[in-house]
Write an enzyme that holds these catalytic residues in place. Structure first.
Site, PDB file in Angstrom:
ATOM      1  N   CYS A  68     -10.154 -44.664  31.756  1.00  0.00           N
ATOM      2  CA  CYS A  68      -9.441 -43.683  31.296  1.00  0.00           C
ATOM      3  C   CYS A  68     -10.153 -42.328  31.464  1.00  0.00           C
ATOM      4  O   CYS A  68      -9.711 -41.220  31.747  1.00  0.00           O
ATOM      5  CB  CYS A  68      -8.950 -43.749  29.733  1.00  0.00           C
ATOM      6  SG  CYS A  68      -8.611 -45.532  29.158  1.00  0.00           S
ATOM      7  N   ASP A 100      -8.706 -47.918  23.365  1.00  0.00           N
ATOM      8  CA  ASP A 100      -8.038 -48.752  22.645  1.00  0.00           C
ATOM      9  C   ASP A 100      -7.593 -50.163  23.474  1.00  0.00           C
ATOM     10  O   ASP A 100      -7.800 -51.157  22.814  1.00  0.00           O
ATOM     11  CB  ASP A 100      -6.671 -48.372  22.290  1.00  0.00           C
ATOM     12  CG  ASP A 100      -6.431 -47.015  21.377  1.00  0.00           C
ATOM     13  OD1 ASP A 100      -7.419 -46.822  20.889  1.00  0.00           O
ATOM     14  OD2 ASP A 100      -5.627 -46.477  21.321  1.00  0.00           O
ATOM     15  N   CYS A 141      -8.238 -41.058  27.638  1.00  0.00           N
ATOM     16  CA  CYS A 141      -7.535 -41.946  26.678  1.00  0.00           C
ATOM     17  C   CYS A 141      -6.937 -41.568  25.453  1.00  0.00           C
ATOM     18  O   CYS A 141      -6.986 -40.393  25.145  1.00  0.00           O
ATOM     19  CB  CYS A 141      -8.976 -42.961  26.253  1.00  0.00           C
ATOM     20  SG  CYS A 141      -8.344 -44.586  25.653  1.00  0.00           S
ATOM     21  N   ASP A 142      -5.998 -42.366  24.908  1.00  0.00           N
ATOM     22  CA  ASP A 142      -5.232 -42.003  23.787  1.00  0.00           C
ATOM     23  C   ASP A 142      -5.778 -40.900  22.957  1.00  0.00           C
ATOM     24  O   ASP A 142      -5.164 -39.973  22.560  1.00  0.00           O
ATOM     25  CB  ASP A 142      -4.519 -43.282  22.952  1.00  0.00           C
ATOM     26  CG  ASP A 142      -3.941 -44.323  23.723  1.00  0.00           C
ATOM     27  OD1 ASP A 142      -3.908 -44.052  25.117  1.00  0.00           O
ATOM     28  OD2 ASP A 142      -3.579 -45.137  23.333  1.00  0.00           O
ATOM     29  N   LYS A 143      -6.978 -41.252  21.992  1.00  0.00           N
ATOM     30  CA  LYS A 143      -7.380 -40.538  21.043  1.00  0.00           C
ATOM     31  C   LYS A 143      -8.176 -39.137  21.731  1.00  0.00           C
ATOM     32  O   LYS A 143      -8.137 -38.128  20.912  1.00  0.00           O
ATOM     33  CB  LYS A 143      -7.948 -41.286  20.192  1.00  0.00           C
ATOM     34  CG  LYS A 143      -7.664 -42.599  19.605  1.00  0.00           C
ATOM     35  CD  LYS A 143      -6.263 -42.303  19.007  1.00  0.00           C
ATOM     36  CE  LYS A 143      -5.782 -43.590  18.630  1.00  0.00           C
ATOM     37  NZ  LYS A 143      -5.252 -44.555  19.786  1.00  0.00           N
ATOM     38  N   CYS A 212      -3.866 -45.441  30.733  1.00  0.00           N
ATOM     39  CA  CYS A 212      -2.763 -46.741  30.897  1.00  0.00           C
ATOM     40  C   CYS A 212      -1.600 -45.945  31.409  1.00  0.00           C
ATOM     41  O   CYS A 212      -1.242 -44.722  31.246  1.00  0.00           O
ATOM     42  CB  CYS A 212      -2.663 -47.241  29.574  1.00  0.00           C
ATOM     43  SG  CYS A 212      -4.260 -48.084  29.019  1.00  0.00           S
ATOM     44  N   GLU A 471      -5.234 -50.073  15.943  1.00  0.00           N
ATOM     45  CA  GLU A 471      -4.029 -50.191  16.921  1.00  0.00           C
ATOM     46  C   GLU A 471      -3.732 -51.354  17.200  1.00  0.00           C
ATOM     47  O   GLU A 471      -5.001 -52.337  17.493  1.00  0.00           O
ATOM     48  CB  GLU A 471      -4.106 -49.272  17.995  1.00  0.00           C
ATOM     49  CG  GLU A 471      -3.062 -49.081  19.068  1.00  0.00           C
ATOM     50  CD  GLU A 471      -3.291 -47.914  19.701  1.00  0.00           C
ATOM     51  OE1 GLU A 471      -3.270 -46.964  19.359  1.00  0.00           O
ATOM     52  OE2 GLU A 471      -3.100 -48.275  20.881  1.00  0.00           O
ATOM     53  N   SER A 497      -0.001 -50.134  19.583  1.00  0.00           N
ATOM     54  CA  SER A 497      -0.469 -49.752  20.796  1.00  0.00           C
ATOM     55  C   SER A 497       0.982 -49.038  21.271  1.00  0.00           C
ATOM     56  O   SER A 497       2.010 -49.555  21.154  1.00  0.00           O
ATOM     57  CB  SER A 497      -1.048 -50.608  21.796  1.00  0.00           C
ATOM     58  OG  SER A 497      -0.942 -50.253  22.914  1.00  0.00           O
TER      59      SER A 497
HETATM   60 FE1  FES Z   1      -7.243 -45.567  27.525  1.00  0.00          FE
HETATM   61 FE2  FES Z   1      -4.968 -46.909  27.575  1.00  0.00          FE
HETATM   62  S1  FES Z   1      -6.985 -47.596  26.774  1.00  0.00           S
HETATM   63  S2  FES Z   1      -5.200 -44.914  27.849  1.00  0.00           S
HETATM   64 MG    MG Z   2      -3.452 -46.708  22.192  1.00  0.00          MG
END
Ligand code: FES
Ligand code: MG
Length: 584
Positions: A68, A100, A141-143, A212, A471, A497
């Protein structure tokens, strides 16, 4: 106070406060006082003329630990070069990153949501300490995405966010992603695939750098950044890298466009809160719901609104979001990934369709210095022909009110979030199967102890309880892998997730750790989820029985030290975005 001015004329347009660090101009009294700071900056290659340029913080969450963010260092370099070219001076710094996908299912996952606020704090610390004029924050990445947007809003900075871009689909048929690997675990345990097939998925699911691929949390939040106006219009759709492992030209162009947008904001004094207004937040919710975004959007949008000092409750999120049909056909509930949206013109194509049909406020100012409507001016009113990545409003994937909804009831008096993604589910009723941790629940699923009709309750996984609200993907993926995805409901005070699918209700508030009703559930209690009524209730429990259980209740204490202990003390409920700062 955060916008302290130089006290002298700005020598280069956009120098709004860095004179506090380096002095306003040679010969002025403050110039003499700042001699020591300039002496140190000369050691990091500042020249005479650099002290008169706008300083730009470049917040770069680089790590080689996850695809990511693996290319963020290169993006930061392109950004830094462009800043120099535009007559500014970049100051780079890093932040932590918690993937994640990699940490889910381990104790390390407790740091994921925690990292969102930590990243925001790191960026605030760096940018405010150095009194830089402008701020560019990267997120992958998500966070790292909400974590990178929060500080722009927190101090009403002049700044722009840039998403690192998503990963291309993997596998020999270019139809795999990391979620395929999670679901393969359940499929292997149910003997639906072989060890060799499992290994093939492991080797090829993730073909390079990027977040992702589906409408999971990263792409949802990147889309929200564009819809809010805090990121340049095409940046959410452009993928990170090619199959050959090179950063894409599109993403490099995003870097340059982001710097140019920042300089427009510096020249015109446009701050983040002038962009992220209440109307902009309404736009963001609408676009995220039409796309088919992740449940984490609820949490993060509430946190962003808090930083922007825009009043927005979880109920309002529901009201706005449930007016919007689901138009995107993305994984995890459908077939496409972000690269497919990019192929047909990206997020702006979706936004234009929503705008011309009256779903968006077109007059919101954005980081380009233009309004949302002006940014979309060159895009045709009609969706591109011959594609079904984004369906038209008159033939949506699902009608309004069939994607993310907020439920309430005696099990979740302060709210819970369900993601339907067009599922026809109207009601689910069944016995509670109660687990005090995610791992205990997974063991039960993989051992075949969860059956059709059950309501799998996973508690003590909330923001304060775990702590960090880890998550989950493994329980829902294991259920899907075992063919129980549409027959077992999952209810938790934790989070899911964005890659999850099935009947999933998360963010149950109040959480078990603080004695919410979910803590009082017992094995076999009848749980009724009623989508039409927007309720989640425990049936048939008398008030004396509730009182008896409450009197006997003791919290399950999951040990925490260091950052996690600090987080537990500060964090507020998921229904308030799990924020850790108070209003000013
Ligand atoms: Fe980083 Fe999905 S683990 S965006
Ligand atoms: Mg996530």
């Amino acid at each position: 106070e955060a916008q302290a001015t130089s006290g002298g004329a700005a020598e280069t347009s956009g120098r709004v406060r860095s004179a506090a660090l380096v002095g306003s101009k040679p010969g002025s009294p403050d110039w003499i006082k700042r001699t020591a700071a300039r002496a140190m900056l000369r050691a990091v290659r500042f020249k005479d003329e650099d002290f008169l340029k706008p300083l730009v913080t470049v917040s770069c969450p680089y790590t080689n630990a996850t695809p990511c963010n693996d290319h963020m260092d290169e993006l930061a370099r392109v950004i830094a070069e462009r800043i120099e070219k535009r007559g500014g001076k970049p100051l780079l710094h890093g932040t932590p990153v918690v993937s994640d996908g990699e940490t889910m299912g381990t104790p390390g996952m407790r740091y994921s949501l925690v990292s969102r606020d930590l990243i925001a704090d790191c960026i605030e610390c760096q940018h405010e300490a150095y009194m830089a004029d402008g701020l560019i924050t990267l997120g992958g990445c998500d966070k790292t995405i909400p974590g990178a947007i929060m500080p722009l809003l927190r101090n009403d900075s002049i700044g722009v966010f840039l998403y690192g871009g998503s990963i291309l689909p993997g596998g020999p048929e270019r139809n795999l992603d990391v979620i395929s690997a999670f679901e393969a675990i359940g499929a292997r345990s149910a003997n639906r695939i072989t060890d060799e097939q499992l290994f093939e998925i492991e080797k090829s699911a993730c073909p390079g750098a990027g977040a992702c691929a589906g409408a999971f949390t990263a792409n949802t939040m990147a889309t929200i950044a564009v819809a809010l106006g805090l990121a340049v219009p095409y940046s959410a759709g452009h993928v990170a890298s090619t199959y050959e492992g090179k950063v894409t030209e599109n993403k490099k162009q995003d870097c340059r466009d982001t710097v140019d947008a920042l300089f427009t904001c510096l020249e015109r004094g446009i701050t983040a809160r002038q962009i992220a207004t209440r109307k902009a937040f309404e736009n963001a919710i609408v676009v995220a719901m039409a796309l088919g975004g992740s449940t984490n959007a609820v949490l993060h949008v509430l946190a962003l609104a808090h930083e922007a000092q825009v009043p927005l409750s979880i109920d309002e999120f529901h009201e706005i979001g449930s007016q919007v049909p689901l138009l995107g056909q993305f994984r995890p509930f459908s077939k496409y990934v972000m690269a497919d949206l990019d192929r047909i013109g990206g997020v702006p194509v979706l936004m234009k369709h929503l705008l011309v049909n009256g779903f968006l406020h077109g007059d919101c100012l954005t980081c380009t210095g233009k309004t949302l409507e002006e940014n979309l001016a060159d895009i045709p009113d009609q969706l591109p022909a011959g594609q079904d990545v984004i369906l038209p409003l008159d033939k949506p994937y699902a009608p309004p009110g069939r994607h993310i909804l907020v439920l309430k009831g005696n099990l979740a008096p302060e709210g819970a979030v369900i993601k339907l993604s067009g599922k026809g589910l109207r009601r689910h009723q069944g016995p509670a199967r109660v687990f005090d941790s995610e791992s205990a629940a997974i063991d039960a699923i993989l051992a075949g102890r969860i059956h059709k009709g059950d309501v799998l309750v996973i508690r003590y996984e909330g923001p304060a309880g775990a702590p960090g609200c880890p998550e989950m993907l493994s329980p829902s993926a294991a259920l899907v892998g075992q063919g129980l995805g549409s027959d077992v409901a999952l209810v938790t005070d934790g989070r899911f997730s964005g890659g999850s699918h099935g009947i999933m209700i998360g963010h149950v508030c109040p959480e078990a750790y603080v004695g919410g009703p979910i803590a009082l559930l017992e094995e076999g209690d009848e749980i009724v989820i009623d989508i039409d009524a927007l309720t989640i209730n425990v049936a048939g429990l008398s008030s004396t029985e509730w009182e008896r259980r409450k009197a006997n209740w003791k919290p399950v204490l999951k040990p925490a030290h260091g950052l996690l202990a600090k987080y537990r003390m500060l964090v507020q409920p998921a229904s308030r975005g799990a924020i850790t700062t108070q209003a000013e």
